[in-house]
Design an enzyme around this catalytic site. Structure first.
Site, PDB file in Angstrom:
ATOM      1  CG  ASP A 441      -2.245   0.573   1.057  1.00 56.33           C
ATOM      2  OD1 ASP A 441      -2.388   1.403   0.153  1.00 56.33           O
ATOM      3  OD2 ASP A 441      -3.173   0.235   1.826  1.00 56.33           O
ATOM      4  CG  ASP A 498      -9.414   2.042  -0.803  1.00 59.45           C
ATOM      5  OD1 ASP A 498      -8.888   0.960  -1.125  1.00 59.45           O
ATOM      6  OD2 ASP A 498      -8.897   2.818   0.028  1.00 59.45           O
TER       7      ASP A 498
HETATM    8  C1  DGJ Z   1      -5.967   1.568   1.940  1.00 58.99           C
HETATM    9  C2  DGJ Z   1      -6.280   0.427   1.039  1.00 58.99           C
HETATM   10  O1  DGJ Z   1      -6.689   0.876  -0.198  1.00 58.99           O
HETATM   11  C3  DGJ Z   1      -7.315  -0.473   1.712  1.00 58.99           C
HETATM   12  O2  DGJ Z   1      -7.696  -1.502   0.838  1.00 58.99           O
HETATM   13  C4  DGJ Z   1      -6.713  -1.010   2.970  1.00 58.99           C
HETATM   14  O3  DGJ Z   1      -5.642  -1.857   2.681  1.00 58.99           O
HETATM   15  C5  DGJ Z   1      -6.267   0.131   3.856  1.00 58.99           C
HETATM   16  N1  DGJ Z   1      -5.425   1.063   3.177  1.00 58.99           N
HETATM   17  C6  DGJ Z   1      -5.550  -0.372   5.068  1.00 58.99           C
HETATM   18  O4  DGJ Z   1      -5.090   0.654   5.851  1.00 58.99           O
END
Ligand code: DGJ
Length: 694
Positions: A441, A498
């Site tokens: 991430d 997301d």
């Molecule tokens: C942002 C990501 O896009 C989510 O899918 C998740 O992994 C969160 N971060 C976790 O903090």
């Protein structure tokens, strides 16, 4: 004297030509030319007239336009001495190296002691041209701007299509009109970003998804790009794409652009899309185990967030496996004292409060269910509230009083000690545990753009991949904030967004398919009530939208009703029996006559089968569905088509479109010119139609 070079594949030719040892211009780029075309004549034919109010000759629109040759637009290279004084390059031909499908041009500026190098490679199979440029100097200089080799844009079109977006709203298409001056997109966030996907499409007049001429570009670099589409006063147009300007902080003796991927299509925007999809899948991504089918994912983020409880996670894993999941991904919250997003980033030690004997009990349980195990990291980040920050505040990039993003700072990836700390931590976790997947991430923008940061991230990824060559990596950055061919060279999947809201995803996936094949595009069935939009969507729609790409689940499976579980199992079973051919298929975006329908056709590589996903986003203005024209079929062949989710027909569909009842046989010509007649449906639903060549 004139010198010309040409590169061809079966559908396009690009010709570069120059005279008097000047930098060359792209004098032709379009449908493939006859082998006997006289390039010298073509060079002369390309020259435009001169009239009143102009210089006596037209300055070249070269692969690196030079101010010193009176170029009236943006130059392709801007450099300075270390004392800040401008340097004005003027290059002369030194050498050309021609190999099959590849051309390297070397030019020199003796006065400034610079060498400029441009490389072009054409891929005969994917139809993607990869080009890049570099500049070397005999002493350190500052780089302000270096474009990848510059090309003229077609003048027989009026639209520029580029991309913008936001968190939970990636891959939005912008159509602007060409006009005198510049369309300038510059991403100064230091990562590829939701806001500025580095893609550009130039449709010629009349081009649609399925027909006409179009040019497209993608810049494969994850540190932010600059794109200039400029119409000069004389009417010529140029495209310059490179790293965002002034992101090289230090003076150096060598600078290079990222790779620019471009293609010309004579069968609409889909021709560009197919070129990029195939290039990404077959040339960019490297697959640790290409023979293995892509596993169905389960990701626990939206089920538990930071509340990790071993027994609860085991229960969730068991339920996910019953639905058909094949890989369990443990998301954020397993390390340090990570009880919320204000703390512990960089403290990459298993949290023994949550996992008293480490991760092994969970991993072994997941394995006993027949699933692989993946884990979340956010390596480039640090919370000021972390043990590592307390020990090494100097590792953070930028000023101490900078604005935080999600309570976090960015680690300075240019520092070797930061990279070796991260390498040691990540490799310990990977060596101590049977982990075959990382979700990587990157949840904030940089405090200021810096090319060294991107190079540092790439170096860490490369080193980890060399050591753990069987571990796959997913690129995530608050969803789709780091998607480009630079990161895809080092990863195998992208987290597109997301947003698990199927309605939002339907359009995002449709647009992202101009660049991304299904096999790399993660798509999960989210909670019944979407956590990022608040929208409630039927399980059928959620499941089919996720099944368009690399399928996964991300809801708490304990919320599912018996009926919802059945739908999920059925769609997953369908997906598993089709994934092998679908992952090699081309995604063709359909030109729907009904603007409420977002439809695509995934066509197998040998054209013997296809699946159409026709998603109904809103209520149509007319009463009944308009025919949906297919594409890419053989007009003279017969196909059997079948609506495979007939059971989703509603009581309000009272008529008798034949597909409601049985499969039918129709010619490619009929399917592409008349189109298929689908039953009436509610908005926020999907028809899925299979086709087979007879
Ligand atoms: C942002 C990501 O896009 C989510 O899918 C998740 O992994 C969160 N971060 C976790 O903090």
């Amino acid at each position: 004297m004139t010198i010309c070079w040409r590169l061809d594949d079966s559908r396009q030719t690009i010709v570069l030509g120059s005279e008097k040892d000047h930098l060359p211009e792209v004098v032709y780029w379009g449908p493939r030319l006859h082998e006997d075309e006289d390039l010298d004549v073509l060079f002369e034919a390309h020259s435009i007239d001169v009239t009143g109010g102009m210089l006596d000759q037209n300055p070249e629109l070269s692969i690196c336009p030079e101010e010193t040759r009176s170029f009236p637009g943006q130059p392709g290279l801007v450099v300075r001495n270390t004392d800040g004084s401008p340097l004005l390059p003027k290059f002369c031909f030194k050498k050309a190296i021609e190999n099959e499908n590849e051309l390297e041009l070397i030019y020199e500026d003796q006065q400034n002691s610079f060498t400029y190098n441009a490389t072009f490679k054409i891929d005969e199979i994917t139809h993607v041209i990869t080009s890049f440029a570099n500049i070397t100097a005999s002493r350190p200089i500052y780089l302000q701007w270096l474009a990848a080799p510059v090309v003229p844009a077609p003048q027989n079109g009026e639209d520029i299509i580029d991309f913008s977006g936001r968190w939970c709203g990636e891959f939005q298409l912008n159509r602007t009109k060409w006009s005198p001056g510049i369309r300038h997109r510059e991403n100064r966030t230091g990562r590829t970003g939701h806001e500025h996907f580095p893609g550009l499409i130039l449709p010629c007049y009349g081009a649609t998804n399925t027909s006409g001429h179009a040019y497209a570009f993608h810049y494969g670099w994850s540190g932010g790009h600059r794109m200039i589409a400029e119409e000069l006063p004389d009417g010529r147009r140029q495209i310059q794409i490179g790293n965002a300007s002034q992101i090289e902080i230090e003076p150096k003796m060598k600078f290079e652009s990222g790779p620019l991927y471009s293609t010309f299509s004579d069968n609409g925007i889909n021709g560009c899309a197919v070129a990029f999809q195939r290039h990404a899948r077959d040339q960019i991504v490297s697959w640790p185990k290409p023979e293995n089918p892509r596993p169905v994912h389960y990701n626990c983020w939206e089920a538990v967030y930071f509340n990790h409880d071993l027994e609860e996670l085991k229960d969730i894993a068991k339920r996910a496996s019953k639905l058909g999941a094949e890989r369990f991904v443990l998301d954020d919250g397993w390390f340090g004292s990570r009880d919320d997003d204000t703390q512990a980033l960089s403290d990459w030690e298993v949290d023994l409060r949550k996992y008293p004997t480490g991760l092994t009990p969970l991993i072994e349980y997941v394995h006993s269910l027949g699933m692989g195990f993946g884990i979340w990291f956010e390596p480039e980040m640090i919370n000021p509230n972390s043990d590592v920050y307390r020990a090494h505040p100097e590792w953070a990039l930028g000023n101490e009083d900078q604005i935080l993003g999600r309570h976090q700072m960015v680690l300075n990836m240019a520092l070797p000690e930061v990279r070796s700390y991260l390498f040691e931590r990540i490799s310990t976790i990977l060596s101590d545990n049977a982990i075959d997947y990382i979700k990587w991430d990157h949840n904030r923008v940089l405090p200021m753009p810096d090319a060294a940061q991107t190079r540092g991230s790439y170096a860490l990824l490369d080193e980890l991949r060399q050591t753990f060559s069987e571990v796959e990596i997913e690129s995530c950055a608050s969803g789709g904030g780091r998607i480009d061919f630079g990161i895809l060279k080092r990863t195998q999947r992208v987290w597109l967004s997301d947003s698990n809201d199927a309605l939002e995803r339907l359009l995002m996936q449709h647009n992202a398919a101009i660049f991304l094949p299904s096999v790399v595009t993660g798509s999960h069935v989210g909670p019944r009530k979407c956590h990022t939009s608040g929208r409630e969507l039927d399980i059928r729609f959620r499941a089919w939208v996720a099944a368009q790409r690399h399928l996964g689940f991300e809801m708490d499976p304990r919320e599912l009703t018996v009926e919802e579980m059945k739908v999920l199992r059925d769609v997953t079973t369908w997906w598993k029996s089709n994934r092998d051919w679908m992952f090699n298929a081309d995604i063709l975006r359909l030109d729907s006559a009904d603007s409420s329908v977002i439809a695509e056709q995934q066509l197998s590589r040998d054209g013997d089968r296809f699946v159409v996903f026709a998603g109904k986003a809103t209520t149509s203005t007319q009463i009944v569905p308009r025919p949906l024209e297919l594409t890419g079929l053989n007009p003279n062949s017969m196909y059997q088509i079948e609506l495979i989710n007939k059971e989703d027909c509603l009581g309000l569909s009272r008529g008798n479109p034949i597909l409601k009842y049985k499969p039918i046989k129709l010619s490619g010509s009929y399917l592409m010119n008349q189109g298929i007649t689908l039953p009436w449906s509610f908005p926020e639903s999907m028809w899925v139609l299979e086709g087979k060549l007879l």
